[in-house]
Design an enzyme around this catalytic site. Structure first.
Site, mmCIF file in Angstrom:
data_model
loop_
_atom_site.group_PDB
_atom_site.id
_atom_site.type_symbol
_atom_site.label_atom_id
_atom_site.label_comp_id
_atom_site.label_asym_id
_atom_site.label_seq_id
_atom_site.Cartn_x
_atom_site.Cartn_y
_atom_site.Cartn_z
ATOM 1 C CE LYS A 1 -7.227 -0.551 -7.103
ATOM 2 N NZ LYS A 1 -6.885 0.477 -7.043
ATOM 3 C CG ASP B 1 -3.767 -0.413 -13.876
ATOM 4 O OD1 ASP B 1 -3.405 0.603 -13.062
ATOM 5 O OD2 ASP B 1 -2.745 -0.138 -14.976
HETATM 6 C C1 LIG Z 1 -6.993 -5.657 -8.050
HETATM 7 C C2 LIG Z 1 -6.465 -4.797 -7.370
HETATM 8 N N1 LIG Z 1 -5.218 -4.995 -6.696
HETATM 9 C C3 LIG Z 1 -4.141 -4.021 -5.745
HETATM 10 C C4 LIG Z 1 -4.245 -2.898 -6.146
HETATM 11 C C5 LIG Z 1 -3.434 -2.001 -6.149
HETATM 12 O O1 LIG Z 1 -4.297 -0.867 -5.638
HETATM 13 P P1 LIG Z 1 -3.222 0.631 -5.592
HETATM 14 O O2 LIG Z 1 -3.206 1.037 -6.969
HETATM 15 O O3 LIG Z 1 -4.186 1.271 -4.224
HETATM 16 O O4 LIG Z 1 -2.091 0.343 -4.900
HETATM 17 C C6 LIG Z 1 -5.030 -2.349 -7.812
HETATM 18 C C7 LIG Z 1 -4.941 -1.289 -8.353
HETATM 19 O O5 LIG Z 1 -6.291 -1.604 -9.288
HETATM 20 C C8 LIG Z 1 -5.847 -3.486 -7.699
HETATM 21 O O6 LIG Z 1 -7.058 -3.494 -9.159
#
Ligand SMILES: Cc1ncc(COP(=O)(O)O)c(C=O)c1O
Length: 379
Positions: free
Chosen positions: A60, A104
């Site tokens: 992210k 989150d």
């Molecule tokens: C570690 C991690 N993987 C995957 C995701 C999923 O990404 P998205 O919300 O863009 O689908 C998130 C989202 O916060 C995340 O923190």
């Protein structure tokens, strides 16, 4: 063949050029898990390990912070470079700009870090399920924290309401009617990871699948769009994986339209605990995905332990709860004959996985895996 829409090559190229100019930029490693692939009876597994991304622990870092940069550039006008912003040349103006987001954990950390890096103020909204460890990790970048005693979607709404009241800019990774530009920057930012990954594959290797976890869908949409632009008709099959307890993409696929799921969404995979798809991401995923599936929390814990143990001589890898969603989906599919057949997995499959976070909550990691992340890496 038609372009994927939503994301484009120019957007990906600009994001990659900007992000590669940030201090500390380094490609994250692509790990080849031959031992695990052999055990699962598939050809290859390539695991893009985002645990070390800019010292933030998750992919992210390249999304939210990039959108903060683009927002400041558009507010300042002209050709404001990353270098000028980093040098504080416009600090007298940027310090009066406030960005905010609901999170989150990982996205908020990226926005807070970007705000600190480029010199503006950040207010970050978290929900009841976000651990204090994650809260502190965001606050460490100087952001003001606001906790909403409800789920993720409620924190999104609280953030949007306050932003409208105070004239702040929402830097969200999800879209809604009339709000698409910033999340599109976020998705283009994620492309830097995809570009690195494809460059790291062995010469001539053509991946057949990507199993990729979804929260609001920005990550899988960016990945699917990137692969589409890169490989066109030869692109790998996109399998979107979600927690059973937060399966808004799966439910949307079944219904044939964006469909919200409600409730506590109390999955262990905190980063994936989203009840509503990002409509923009969904519009791409709807046409670009081969399959949608769900996994129980135990599958994520199993995947974390599998990575930590280093199957058949594989190097030991630290993957966080949300970060291993795609791998959990791959393992669940590979060991279940009907699912394996349905998703066309076989001994020749070459599967891409994005390990989207490391141990972003080290206390929880140790509880689930039975070892500290440092101990796993040292072993
Ligand atoms: C570690 C991690 N993987 C995957 C995701 C999923 O990404 P998205 O919300 O863009 O689908 C998130 C989202 O916060 C995340 O923190």
């Amino acid at each position: 063949m038609a372009a994927p829409g939503v994301v484009d090559a120019e957007g990906f190229a600009r994001a990659a050029a900007e992000i590669k100019a940030w201090p500390g930029y380094q490609p994250t490693p692509l790990r080849q898990l031959d031992g695990l692939a052999a055990q699962l009876g598939i050809g290859r597994i390539y695991y893009k390990d985002e645990g070390g991304r800019f010292g933030l622990g998750a992919f992210k870092a390249v999304g939210g912070a990039y959108a903060v940069l683009r927002h400041l550039q558009s507010k300042l006008g002209g050709n404001v470079s990353v270098g000028d912003l980093l040098a504080g040349k416009y600090r007298d103006r940027t310090q009066d700009i406030t960005v905010c987001t609901a999170t989150d954990g990982n996205h908020g950390k990226s926005v807070a870090w970007g705000a600190k890096l480029f010199g503006c103020r950040a207010v970050i909204y978290i929900h009841a399920g976000v651990s204090t460890g994650r809260e502190q990790a965001i606050a460490a970048y100087g952001a003001e924290m606001r906790r909403i005693p409800d789920n993720y979607d409620a924190s999104v709404r609280a953030c949007a309401a306050d932003a409208a009241k105070h004239g702040w800019q929402v830097i969200s990774d999800t879209t809604w009617e009339g709000y698409q530009e910033i999340p599109r920057h976020v998705m283009h930012g994620y492309g830097v990871m995809m570009g690195e990954m494809l460059a790291q594959l062995p010469e001539g290797e053509l991946p057949t699948h990507i199993f990729i976890q979804a929260g609001v869908g920005g990550l899988p949409a960016a990945a699917a769009g990137y692969l589409w632009l890169e490989y066109d008709a030869l692109r790998p099959k996109v399998v979107v994986v979600e927690p059973e307890k937060a399966d808004c993409h799966y439910q949307s696929a079944k219904a044939g339209k964006p469909t919200a799921v409600t409730g506590k969404l109390d999955t262990l995979m905190a980063g994936l605990a989203c009840g509503e798809v990002s409509p923009l991401a969904w519009s791409l995923l709807d046409k670009a995905s081969f399959a949608f599936m769900t996994v129980p929390d135990e599958a994520a814990v199993f995947a974390m332990k599998t990575l930590a143990s280093g199957i058949g001589g594989d190097e030991k890898v630290v993957g966080g709860e949300a970060g291993v969603g795609g791998l959990a989906g791959l393992i669940a599919t590979a060991i279940d004959k009907p699912a394996r057949d349905a998703l066309l997995l076989d001994a020749h499959s070459k599967v891409l996985i994005i390990g989207s976070e490391g141990a972003t909550d080290p206390v929880l990691y140790e509880k689930l895996v039975g070892a500290k992340p440092e101990a796993v890496l040292a072993a």
